[in-house]
Design an enzyme around this catalytic site. Structure first.
Site, PDB file in Angstrom:
ATOM      1  N   ASP A 397      17.541  57.648  31.781  1.00 60.19           N
ATOM      2  CA  ASP A 397      18.637  57.431  32.745  1.00 60.19           C
ATOM      3  C   ASP A 397      18.300  57.986  34.136  1.00 60.19           C
ATOM      4  O   ASP A 397      18.659  57.386  35.148  1.00 60.19           O
ATOM      5  CB  ASP A 397      19.919  58.119  32.265  1.00 60.19           C
ATOM      6  CG  ASP A 397      20.422  57.541  30.955  1.00 60.19           C
ATOM      7  OD1 ASP A 397      20.021  56.406  30.624  1.00 60.19           O
ATOM      8  OD2 ASP A 397      21.195  58.227  30.263  1.00 60.19           O
TER       9      ASP A 397
HETATM   10  P1  TAP Z   1      17.847  60.043  28.398  1.00 63.61           P
HETATM   11  O1  TAP Z   1      18.313  59.069  29.407  1.00 63.61           O
HETATM   12  O2  TAP Z   1      18.769  60.418  27.307  1.00 63.61           O
HETATM   13  O3  TAP Z   1      16.493  59.440  27.772  1.00 63.61           O
HETATM   14  C1  TAP Z   1      15.735  60.142  26.860  1.00 63.61           C
HETATM   15  C2  TAP Z   1      14.546  59.279  26.480  1.00 63.61           C
HETATM   16  O4  TAP Z   1      13.688  60.040  25.672  1.00 63.61           O
HETATM   17  C3  TAP Z   1      14.914  58.037  25.717  1.00 63.61           C
HETATM   18  O5  TAP Z   1      14.444  56.931  26.426  1.00 63.61           O
HETATM   19  C4  TAP Z   1      14.182  58.180  24.360  1.00 63.61           C
HETATM   20  O6  TAP Z   1      13.622  56.919  24.035  1.00 63.61           O
HETATM   21  C5  TAP Z   1      13.106  59.198  24.690  1.00 63.61           C
HETATM   22  N1  TAP Z   1      12.743  60.060  23.578  1.00 63.61           N
HETATM   23  C6  TAP Z   1      13.553  60.689  22.695  1.00 63.61           C
HETATM   24  N2  TAP Z   1      12.832  61.393  21.819  1.00 63.61           N
HETATM   25  C7  TAP Z   1      11.538  61.227  22.150  1.00 63.61           C
HETATM   26  C8  TAP Z   1      10.313  61.702  21.610  1.00 63.61           C
HETATM   27  N3  TAP Z   1      10.260  62.513  20.535  1.00 63.61           N
HETATM   28  N4  TAP Z   1       9.157  61.327  22.216  1.00 63.61           N
HETATM   29  C9  TAP Z   1       9.179  60.508  23.281  1.00 63.61           C
HETATM   30  N5  TAP Z   1      10.311  60.032  23.828  1.00 63.61           N
HETATM   31  C10 TAP Z   1      11.476  60.386  23.266  1.00 63.61           C
HETATM   32  O7  TAP Z   1      17.346  61.397  29.066  1.00 63.61           O
HETATM   33  P2  TAP Z   1      17.243  61.833  30.587  1.00 63.61           P
HETATM   34  O8  TAP Z   1      16.508  60.811  31.381  1.00 63.61           O
HETATM   35  O9  TAP Z   1      16.740  63.224  30.533  1.00 63.61           O
HETATM   36  O10 TAP Z   1      18.738  61.778  31.101  1.00 63.61           O
HETATM   37  C11 TAP Z   1      19.723  62.696  30.666  1.00 63.61           C
HETATM   38  C12 TAP Z   1      21.027  61.994  30.336  1.00 63.61           C
HETATM   39  O11 TAP Z   1      21.976  62.954  29.841  1.00 63.61           O
HETATM   40  C13 TAP Z   1      21.673  61.365  31.538  1.00 63.61           C
HETATM   41  O12 TAP Z   1      22.395  60.229  31.160  1.00 63.61           O
HETATM   42  C14 TAP Z   1      22.622  62.438  32.009  1.00 63.61           C
HETATM   43  O13 TAP Z   1      23.706  61.963  32.800  1.00 63.61           O
HETATM   44  C15 TAP Z   1      23.121  62.933  30.684  1.00 63.61           C
HETATM   45  N6  TAP Z   1      23.721  64.229  30.926  1.00 63.61           N
HETATM   46  C16 TAP Z   1      22.956  65.300  31.143  1.00 63.61           C
HETATM   47  C17 TAP Z   1      23.558  66.473  31.508  1.00 63.61           C
HETATM   48  C18 TAP Z   1      22.743  67.667  31.827  1.00 63.61           C
HETATM   49  S1  TAP Z   1      23.494  68.870  32.514  1.00 63.61           S
HETATM   50  N7  TAP Z   1      21.465  67.704  31.594  1.00 63.61           N
HETATM   51  C19 TAP Z   1      24.931  66.558  31.600  1.00 63.61           C
HETATM   52  C20 TAP Z   1      25.693  65.428  31.335  1.00 63.61           C
HETATM   53  C21 TAP Z   1      25.059  64.265  31.005  1.00 63.61           C
HETATM   54  P3  TAP Z   1      13.151  56.566  22.538  1.00 63.61           P
HETATM   55  O14 TAP Z   1      14.322  56.798  21.664  1.00 63.61           O
HETATM   56  O15 TAP Z   1      12.702  55.149  22.626  1.00 63.61           O
HETATM   57  O16 TAP Z   1      12.005  57.484  22.229  1.00 63.61           O
END
Ligand code: TAP
Length: 470
Positions: A397
């Site tokens: 994301d």
């Molecule tokens: P994400 O968008 O969740 O993407 C994580 C990626 O990691 C996925 O594409 C997944 O694809 C891949 N993945 C998972 N396990 C893996 C593994 N063992 N080896 C290789 N790849 C792996 O993560 P992001 O880009 O860090 O974004 C964070 C999200 O969390 C955002 O939407 C953000 O708004 C939300 N969020 C974060 C926070 C805070 S404070 N951090 C707060 C609120 C919301 P596969 O499954 O194909 O491997």
């Protein structure tokens, strides 16, 4: 000094006040140290010493009550809390925080109930108002945090769960709690059922219904807000009990939780109201898109190694997947190898990469990546056009150009790392599954992008071997 004299010295109000002031200073110095990963560990220890002093000073007060029961509570809490905190995985930290936060809110609500019973429901207004406030907010926080925990632990589905007329029901429950509180505060002796049903149960239902419609992706923001709620309710309980340590600690938790909630909402370019309206962000495991198959270019560890070795500048973009794979140490190994070959390597840290604030910083600090190598989004975004290779490790994301270009995307407006502006992009992930927001990512179909499929730690280990051989 004889024993009774020593006892009266330690129970003296001035001694207890001085101990509290020392505790407050330690809380604030601890918080100050939590600003960067470099001093965060020290900050935690300082604040914990402050809390130990505050608890000790509270226990010295003669009106404390049954020491046996207190010792039992401490023993049960320690037996559950210490092993849980020691064994929790980094990726499960948000739900752990949710659980611990909920317990705080629940404890405050129980204190308020015990105050109600102490006065037989007929208490002075200056105690009734903060006490009833803490009961409502504490109950909301306890139940809301439990739902947040259950969603993150995948006991409940991460997708939003909404009832028809949800907002109306929520306001109705809030109205019931407020009216009950007014009746209790202004009437004489009140029946216990009014407190239990009108305050605790209404607060519990509100906590559940308030968090259920919120999607998994927004859960860390919710936890941070519930944390602020717990802080505020603890401060109110402190006012009711006349305990300044509880007031100060509660206000510090309440204000830092509020600031963190705002910062996270800003980093996702969403208003707090929009987050709490719910309906955004799913579980994030299903492949998304319009159903149309689009070609992607997959690559191999040896190709990746060659690209990296011939680059002058490489930017690594870590995300949640790096945490899942626990790939940080292998990534550090790779950066050392590349730097030894004279390649400039930096890390681009998005404020909401991962599942909690500072997630990436903590993991990379654990792997001894020098802090100066970690660049914040605003600092590094202008440097992508002069970057030869961006290596995206389990991030999705936070590098999704739809947030910049697709006006009807649910993440439109969220600031992203502009990796698509670099010479070439390598994305490490296991499949074509989506990230936490549950939406497709046009970056994967960009002609400059190649995907290295597999577990991130595994893939990076293979790349390391290839780089060593070059
Ligand atoms: P994400 O968008 O969740 O993407 C994580 C990626 O990691 C996925 O594409 C997944 O694809 C891949 N993945 C998972 N396990 C893996 C593994 N063992 N080896 C290789 N790849 C792996 O993560 P992001 O880009 O860090 O974004 C964070 C999200 O969390 C955002 O939407 C953000 O708004 C939300 N969020 C974060 C926070 C805070 S404070 N951090 C707060 C609120 C919301 P596969 O499954 O194909 O491997």
């Amino acid at each position: 000094m004889s024993l009774p004299l020593a006892t009266s010295f330690f129970q003296d109000t001035d001694f207890i006040r001085s101990a509290y002031i020392l505790a407050f200073i330690l809380f604030i110095v601890g918080l100050q140290n939590l600003r960067t990963p470099v001093t965060a560990r020290k900050g935690n220890v300082i604040a914990a010493v402050g809390m130990a002093i505050a608890v000790g000073a509270t226990l010295l007060q003669p009106q404390v009550g049954n020491y046996g029961l207190i010792a039992l509570g401490v023993a049960i809490g320690t037996a559950i809390g210490v092993p849980a905190a020691r064994s929790v995985k980094m990726t499960a930290m948000p739900q752990m925080v949710a659980l611990f936060n909920g317990v705080g809110g629940g404890a405050v609500a129980l204190i308020a109930w015990s105050e109600f019973r102490k006065y037989g429901g007929d208490y002075p207004l200056d105690i009734a108002i903060p006490s009833l406030f803490s009961a409502i907010v504490g109950s909301v926080s306890f139940w809301g945090s439990n739902i947040a925990f259950a969603k993150l632990q995948e006991i409940l589905p991460g997708r939003p769960i909404q009832l028809p007329g949800q907002l109306f029901i929520n306001f109705g429950l809030l109205a019931i709690a407020i009216v009950s509180a007014i009746i209790i505060a202004t009437n004489g002796t009140n029946p216990q059922w009014l407190f239990v049903l009108g305050i605790l149960v209404a607060g519990a239902l509100l906590g559940n219904l308030f968090v259920l419609p919120i999607g998994g992706a927004d859960m860390p923001v919710v936890i941070s807000l519930l944390n602020a709620f717990t802080g505020l309710s603890a401060a109110a309980a402190g006012i009711a009990l006349g305990n300044s340590a509880l007031i100060v600690a509660g206000i510090l938790v309440g204000s830092s939780g509020t600031i963190l909630t705002r910062l996270m909402a800003q980093a996702m370019n969403r208003s707090i109201a929009n987050i709490f309206k719910g309906g955004f962000g799913g579980g994030g495991t299903a492949p998304a898109g319009d159903g149309e198959e689009r070609p992607v270019r997959s690559t191999s560890p040896d190709d990746v190694a060659i690209q990296l070795v011939y680059a002058e500048r490489v930017v690594i973009v870590p995300g949640y997947g790096m945490a899942v794979a626990q790939a940080q140490h292998t990534v550090r190994e790779l950066t050392k190898l590349l730097e030894a070959k004279g390649i400039e390597v930096e890390f681009a840290i998005h404020p909401v990469a991962g599942r909690m604030p500072g997630h990436m910083n903590v993991l990379l600090a654990e792997a001894d990546v020098p802090y100066e190598q970690l660049k914040e989004m605003d600092e590094i975004n202008g440097d992508f056009p002069r970057t030869d290779v961006s290596l995206v490790i389990g991030a999705n994301d936070v590098v999704n150009p739809a947030a910049r270009d697709v006006t009807d995307s649910p993440i439109y407006g969220m600031p992203i790392l502009n990796v698509d502006e670099s010479g070439s992009i390598i994305v490490l992930k296991r499949s074509m599954n989506t990230g936490f927001a549950g939406i497709d990512n046009p970056l994967f179909y960009n002609e400059k992008t190649a995907l290295l499929f597999g577990d991130a730690k595994d893939s990076i280990s293979k790349v390391v071997k290839e780089v060593e051989a070059l």
